[in-house]
Design a protein around this motif. Structure first.
Motif, PDB file in Angstrom:
ATOM      1  N   VAL A  43      -2.616  10.001  -3.950  1.00  0.00           N
ATOM      2  CA  VAL A  43      -2.631   8.850  -5.027  1.00  0.00           C
ATOM      3  C   VAL A  43      -2.474   7.764  -4.213  1.00  0.00           C
ATOM      4  CG1 VAL A  43      -1.825   7.593  -6.859  1.00  0.00           C
ATOM      5  CG2 VAL A  43      -1.983  10.036  -7.187  1.00  0.00           C
ATOM      6  N   LEU A  44      -3.123   6.704  -4.204  1.00  0.00           N
ATOM      7  CA  LEU A  44      -3.210   5.437  -3.546  1.00  0.00           C
ATOM      8  C   LEU A  44      -2.948   4.275  -4.549  1.00  0.00           C
ATOM      9  CD1 LEU A  44      -3.269   3.724  -0.917  1.00  0.00           C
ATOM     10  CD2 LEU A  44      -5.871   3.367  -1.314  1.00  0.00           C
ATOM     11  N   SER A  45      -1.657   3.710  -4.462  1.00  0.00           N
ATOM     12  CA  SER A  45      -1.429   2.475  -5.198  1.00  0.00           C
ATOM     13  C   SER A  45      -1.415   1.267  -4.216  1.00  0.00           C
ATOM     14  CB  SER A  45      -0.121   2.839  -5.802  1.00  0.00           C
ATOM     15  OG  SER A  45      -0.264   3.787  -6.929  1.00  0.00           O
ATOM     16  N   VAL A  46      -2.070   0.026  -4.769  1.00  0.00           N
ATOM     17  CA  VAL A  46      -2.062  -1.058  -4.144  1.00  0.00           C
ATOM     18  C   VAL A  46      -1.363  -2.047  -5.174  1.00  0.00           C
ATOM     19  CG1 VAL A  46      -3.417  -2.903  -3.143  1.00  0.00           C
ATOM     20  CG2 VAL A  46      -3.884  -0.517  -2.540  1.00  0.00           C
ATOM     21  N   VAL A  47      -0.267  -2.948  -4.788  1.00  0.00           N
ATOM     22  CA  VAL A  47       0.146  -3.915  -5.540  1.00  0.00           C
ATOM     23  C   VAL A  47       0.300  -5.181  -4.680  1.00  0.00           C
ATOM     24  CG1 VAL A  47       2.304  -4.366  -7.148  1.00  0.00           C
ATOM     25  CG2 VAL A  47       1.251  -2.215  -7.027  1.00  0.00           C
ATOM     26  N   GLY A  48      -0.013  -6.255  -5.380  1.00  0.00           N
ATOM     27  CA  GLY A  48       0.256  -7.602  -5.058  1.00  0.00           C
ATOM     28  C   GLY A  48      -0.772  -8.554  -5.062  1.00  0.00           C
ATOM     29  N   ASP A  49      -0.795  -9.674  -4.215  1.00  0.00           N
ATOM     30  CA  ASP A  49      -1.728 -10.874  -4.362  1.00  0.00           C
ATOM     31  C   ASP A  49      -3.101 -10.599  -4.203  1.00  0.00           C
ATOM     32  OD1 ASP A  49      -2.457 -13.374  -4.940  1.00  0.00           O
ATOM     33  OD2 ASP A  49      -1.640 -13.918  -3.006  1.00  0.00           O
ATOM     34  N   VAL A  50      -3.564  -9.386  -4.848  1.00  0.00           N
ATOM     35  CA  VAL A  50      -5.056  -8.805  -4.543  1.00  0.00           C
ATOM     36  C   VAL A  50      -6.099  -9.215  -5.555  1.00  0.00           C
ATOM     37  CG1 VAL A  50      -4.086  -7.173  -3.116  1.00  0.00           C
ATOM     38  CG2 VAL A  50      -4.475  -6.545  -5.551  1.00  0.00           C
ATOM     39  N   ASP A  51      -7.268  -9.094  -5.381  1.00  0.00           N
ATOM     40  CA  ASP A  51      -8.344  -9.345  -6.196  1.00  0.00           C
ATOM     41  C   ASP A  51      -8.642  -7.583  -6.333  1.00  0.00           C
ATOM     42  OD1 ASP A  51     -11.329  -8.817  -6.965  1.00  0.00           O
ATOM     43  OD2 ASP A  51     -11.128 -10.827  -7.385  1.00  0.00           O
ATOM     44  N   PRO A  52      -8.506  -6.975  -7.782  1.00  0.00           N
ATOM     45  CA  PRO A  52      -8.616  -5.651  -8.140  1.00  0.00           C
ATOM     46  C   PRO A  52      -9.960  -5.213  -7.823  1.00  0.00           C
ATOM     47  CG  PRO A  52      -7.470  -6.584  -9.926  1.00  0.00           C
ATOM     48  CD  PRO A  52      -7.861  -7.867  -9.021  1.00  0.00           C
ATOM     49  N   VAL A  81       6.810  -5.744  -4.764  1.00  0.00           N
ATOM     50  CA  VAL A  81       5.506  -4.991  -4.850  1.00  0.00           C
ATOM     51  C   VAL A  81       5.716  -3.856  -4.307  1.00  0.00           C
ATOM     52  CG1 VAL A  81       4.316  -7.282  -5.109  1.00  0.00           C
ATOM     53  CG2 VAL A  81       4.966  -6.275  -2.740  1.00  0.00           C
ATOM     54  N   THR A  82       6.663  -3.460  -3.176  1.00  0.00           N
ATOM     55  CA  THR A  82       6.867  -2.275  -2.731  1.00  0.00           C
ATOM     56  C   THR A  82       7.474  -1.101  -3.552  1.00  0.00           C
ATOM     57  OG1 THR A  82       7.316  -3.527  -0.408  1.00  0.00           O
ATOM     58  CG2 THR A  82       8.015  -1.113  -0.791  1.00  0.00           C
ATOM     59  N   GLY A  83       8.294  -1.448  -4.299  1.00  0.00           N
ATOM     60  CA  GLY A  83       9.027  -0.527  -5.147  1.00  0.00           C
ATOM     61  C   GLY A  83       7.956  -0.423  -6.353  1.00  0.00           C
ATOM     62  N   LEU A  84       7.403  -1.368  -6.917  1.00  0.00           N
ATOM     63  CA  LEU A  84       6.464  -1.141  -8.122  1.00  0.00           C
ATOM     64  C   LEU A  84       5.433   0.142  -7.395  1.00  0.00           C
ATOM     65  CD1 LEU A  84       5.397  -1.408 -10.962  1.00  0.00           C
ATOM     66  CD2 LEU A  84       4.669  -3.593 -10.210  1.00  0.00           C
ATOM     67  N   ALA A  85       4.736  -0.279  -6.318  1.00  0.00           N
ATOM     68  CA  ALA A  85       3.529   0.632  -5.773  1.00  0.00           C
ATOM     69  C   ALA A  85       4.149   2.027  -5.711  1.00  0.00           C
ATOM     70  CB  ALA A  85       3.091  -0.033  -4.649  1.00  0.00           C
ATOM     71  N   ASN A  86       5.365   2.186  -5.392  1.00  0.00           N
ATOM     72  CA  ASN A  86       5.945   3.503  -5.148  1.00  0.00           C
ATOM     73  C   ASN A  86       5.970   4.065  -6.381  1.00  0.00           C
ATOM     74  OD1 ASN A  86       7.040   5.703  -3.480  1.00  0.00           O
ATOM     75  ND2 ASN A  86       8.885   5.041  -4.747  1.00  0.00           N
ATOM     76  N   ALA A  87       6.451   3.353  -7.380  1.00  0.00           N
ATOM     77  CA  ALA A  87       6.689   3.966  -8.820  1.00  0.00           C
ATOM     78  C   ALA A  87       5.439   4.254  -9.554  1.00  0.00           C
ATOM     79  CB  ALA A  87       7.479   3.178  -9.555  1.00  0.00           C
ATOM     80  N   LEU A  88       4.419   3.438  -9.235  1.00  0.00           N
ATOM     81  CA  LEU A  88       2.893   3.976  -9.827  1.00  0.00           C
ATOM     82  C   LEU A  88       2.427   5.166  -8.915  1.00  0.00           C
ATOM     83  CD1 LEU A  88       1.357   0.224  -9.773  1.00  0.00           C
ATOM     84  CD2 LEU A  88       2.097   1.407 -11.693  1.00  0.00           C
ATOM     85  N   SER A  89       2.625   5.279  -7.875  1.00  0.00           N
ATOM     86  CA  SER A  89       2.150   6.467  -7.249  1.00  0.00           C
ATOM     87  C   SER A  89       2.965   7.577  -7.738  1.00  0.00           C
ATOM     88  CB  SER A  89       2.280   6.324  -5.648  1.00  0.00           C
ATOM     89  OG  SER A  89       1.365   5.665  -5.131  1.00  0.00           O
ATOM     90  N   VAL A 116       0.887  -1.277  -0.111  1.00  0.00           N
ATOM     91  CA  VAL A 116       0.063  -0.016  -0.113  1.00  0.00           C
ATOM     92  C   VAL A 116       0.872   1.313   0.095  1.00  0.00           C
ATOM     93  CG1 VAL A 116      -1.681   1.282   1.167  1.00  0.00           C
ATOM     94  CG2 VAL A 116      -2.046  -1.247   1.242  1.00  0.00           C
ATOM     95  N   ASN A 117       0.649   2.075  -0.957  1.00  0.00           N
ATOM     96  CA  ASN A 117       1.479   3.072  -1.043  1.00  0.00           C
ATOM     97  C   ASN A 117       0.855   4.440  -1.239  1.00  0.00           C
ATOM     98  OD1 ASN A 117       3.407   5.259  -2.641  1.00  0.00           O
ATOM     99  ND2 ASN A 117       5.036   3.488  -1.930  1.00  0.00           N
ATOM    100  N   LEU A 118       1.104   5.468  -0.415  1.00  0.00           N
ATOM    101  CA  LEU A 118       0.049   6.494  -0.574  1.00  0.00           C
ATOM    102  C   LEU A 118       0.870   7.699  -0.657  1.00  0.00           C
ATOM    103  CD1 LEU A 118      -2.816   7.874  -0.386  1.00  0.00           C
ATOM    104  CD2 LEU A 118      -2.570   8.001   2.085  1.00  0.00           C
ATOM    105  N   TRP A 119       0.718   8.421  -1.674  1.00  0.00           N
ATOM    106  CA  TRP A 119       1.494   9.902  -2.171  1.00  0.00           C
ATOM    107  C   TRP A 119       0.587  11.158  -2.023  1.00  0.00           C
ATOM    108  CZ3 TRP A 119       5.951  11.151  -5.947  1.00  0.00           C
ATOM    109  CH2 TRP A 119       6.898  10.377  -5.755  1.00  0.00           C
ATOM    110  N   TYR A 120       1.224  11.858  -1.131  1.00  0.00           N
ATOM    111  CA  TYR A 120       0.520  13.130  -1.125  1.00  0.00           C
ATOM    112  C   TYR A 120       1.269  14.345  -1.775  1.00  0.00           C
ATOM    113  CZ  TYR A 120      -2.376  11.601   2.919  1.00  0.00           C
ATOM    114  OH  TYR A 120      -3.199  10.907   3.633  1.00  0.00           O
ATOM    115  N   GLY A 121       0.730  15.060  -2.701  1.00  0.00           N
ATOM    116  CA  GLY A 121       1.480  16.032  -3.513  1.00  0.00           C
ATOM    117  C   GLY A 121       1.846  17.288  -2.577  1.00  0.00           C
ATOM    118  N   VAL A 122       2.687  17.030  -1.592  1.00  0.00           N
ATOM    119  CA  VAL A 122       3.300  18.153  -0.764  1.00  0.00           C
ATOM    120  C   VAL A 122       4.432  17.701  -0.260  1.00  0.00           C
ATOM    121  CG1 VAL A 122       2.213  17.407   1.378  1.00  0.00           C
ATOM    122  CG2 VAL A 122       2.484  19.770   1.130  1.00  0.00           C
TER     123      VAL A 122
END
Length: 419
Positions: A193-202, A361-369, A30-36
């Motif tokens: 922006v919230l990104s979730v990457v992993g063994d999940v059901d979208p 999954v941690t790195g990909l979630a960050n890159a997506l955010s 779970v990766n949450l980017w705030y634009g600040v």
């Protein structure tokens, strides 16, 4: 990395969501980017964005002080946060069975942090940040070099003239009202922006996100940040510091193109060829051949809202000679550009760096955010290797001649006696 299917959604309150399935391991990032970030701070209150990174772990309306971290630790999660010039991000990687816990915790502090924001919490975390500054910056050899270079490079009042750690005086001056205003202005769903990457059901994940975040009010429209454009530097602005350091040293900073276009790709490859490790031109010249330095390194800080930055660090007994040789090598590079082997190695290194950043999954979630926040396109992450591979030697040479010209930089000379 091949492009992976992404599931994107925007909640009614403006929060953007990106979900990517990756069933290799039973984890969810779970990766949450705030634009600040620090570029959004006002004069006299530097360090507030980084202070908030700490305050966000001190509880919220339904989470007692200390319980945020305790709940994640009990779930076997890895978690942290970071602040830069342009953003603040919060992230946790949990066993997929605890995904909803991570979402609930992030939503609770996004929606209700002021309920737990007390003077005692502020005082405590202010002291933590001040101690961090002492340990990592003020009391470390060369620890304030980047901060000093930014102040030299950018004019007073420019959004990049100060770094995220902030000043001691500004931290001392920060009030509880400053914190609540800062939170209300920037910690809103429409600025996240919230990104979730992993063994999940979208579909189920998006439903959970809607359940936990959907009821949070949209908040105000964020103020427009100050422009960060500066252009290439001209002339050399230099400071000489008489500090007790292990060895004399020379630190230089150059501005580079803004992130997001083809020019930054060429510029970063140029920096890699010049100073990216023991196979670089500067290392070969300064360490191996002339033996005027014991260490040389160069790297890039990409910025999407203004000029990116290149930094050259050289540790050695003769900073004046290092400066002169740096100019010689920059002039030679601008005149002839890289050879084919240098271009190929730099391109391969760029691809390797991308793969290292996104292999988990941690790195990909960050890159997506990051790509969703800064470029409004999370899928852009998958085109990074291709963008680097498309850069030609001629393009690298042109970027170097414009942005990495000899005699055009800011610099620090450390001439102190060995400690």
């Amino acid at each position: 990395m091949a492009e992976q299917p992404l599931h994107e959604h925007t909640l009614g309150n403006g929060m953007r969501v990106v979900v990517c399935e990756d069933h290799v391991v039973p984890l969810a990032a779970v990766n949450l980017w705030y634009g600040v970030g620090s570029r959004h701070e006002r004069a006299g209150r530097t360090g507030l964005a980084h202070l908030f990174e700490h305050l966000m772990f001190q509880g919220s309306a339904n989470v007692a002080e200390g319980e945020h971290a305790a709940l994640l630790e009990s779930a076997g999660a890895a978690f942290n946060a970071s602040t830069s010039f342009e953003r603040t991000n919060y992230y946790e990687t949990v066993p997929v069975s605890h995904l909803e816990l991570a979402l609930w915790l992030e939503a609770d502090r996004m929606g209700t942090l002021p309920a737990a924001l007390t003077q005692a919490n502020l005082d405590n975390q202010r002291d933590v940040v001040k101690n961090e500054r002492r340990q990592r910056y003020d009391n470390q050899p060369y620890g304030t070099a980047f901060e000093r270079l930014c102040a030299l490079t950018f004019p007073q009042g420019h959004p990049f003239a100060h770094t995220p750690i902030g000043s001691m005086d500004d931290l001392d001056a920060t009030t509880l009202e400053d914190c609540t205003d800062f939170f209300a202005t920037w910690y809103a769903p429409g600025n996240a922006v919230l990104s979730v990457v992993g063994d999940v059901d979208p579909e189920k994940t998006l439903q959970a996100v809607e359940r936990y975040f959907g009821g949070i009010p949209a908040g105000p429209e964020q103020p427009r940040a100050r422009a960060g454009d500066l252009g290439p530097l001209s002339g050399v602005r230099e400071e000489t510091l008489d500090e007790e350091v292990p060895s004399p040293a020379y630190f230089a900073m150059f501005t580079l193109p803004t992130d997001g276009g083809d020019d930054i790709e060429a510029a970063e490859l140029a920096v890699e060829i010049l100073g990216g490790g023991s196979g670089s031109r500067l290392y070969d010249r300064m360490v191996r051949r002339d033996q005027i330095a014991t260490e040389v390194w160069a790297g890039v800080t990409r910025l999407a809202t203004g000029q990116s930055l290149a930094i050259v660090d050289a540790i050695g007994p003769e900073p004046d000679k290092i400066s002169a040789v740096l100019d010689e090598e920059l002039e030679r590079f601008a005149a002839t550009g890289p050879d084919a082997d240098e271009t190929a190695r730099a391109t391969a290194q760029a691809e390797r760096g991308f793969l290292e950043q996104t292999e988990t999954v941690t790195g990909l979630a960050n890159a997506l955010s990051q790509n969703a926040t800064q470029f409004d396109d999370p899928r852009r992450v998958f085109t990074a290797p291709g963008r680097a591979a498309a850069v030609t030697g001629d393009a690298i040479q042109q970027m170097a001649s414009r942005w990495l010209a000899p005699g055009a930089r800011t610099a620090l000379t450390y001439g102190g006696t060995p400690s």
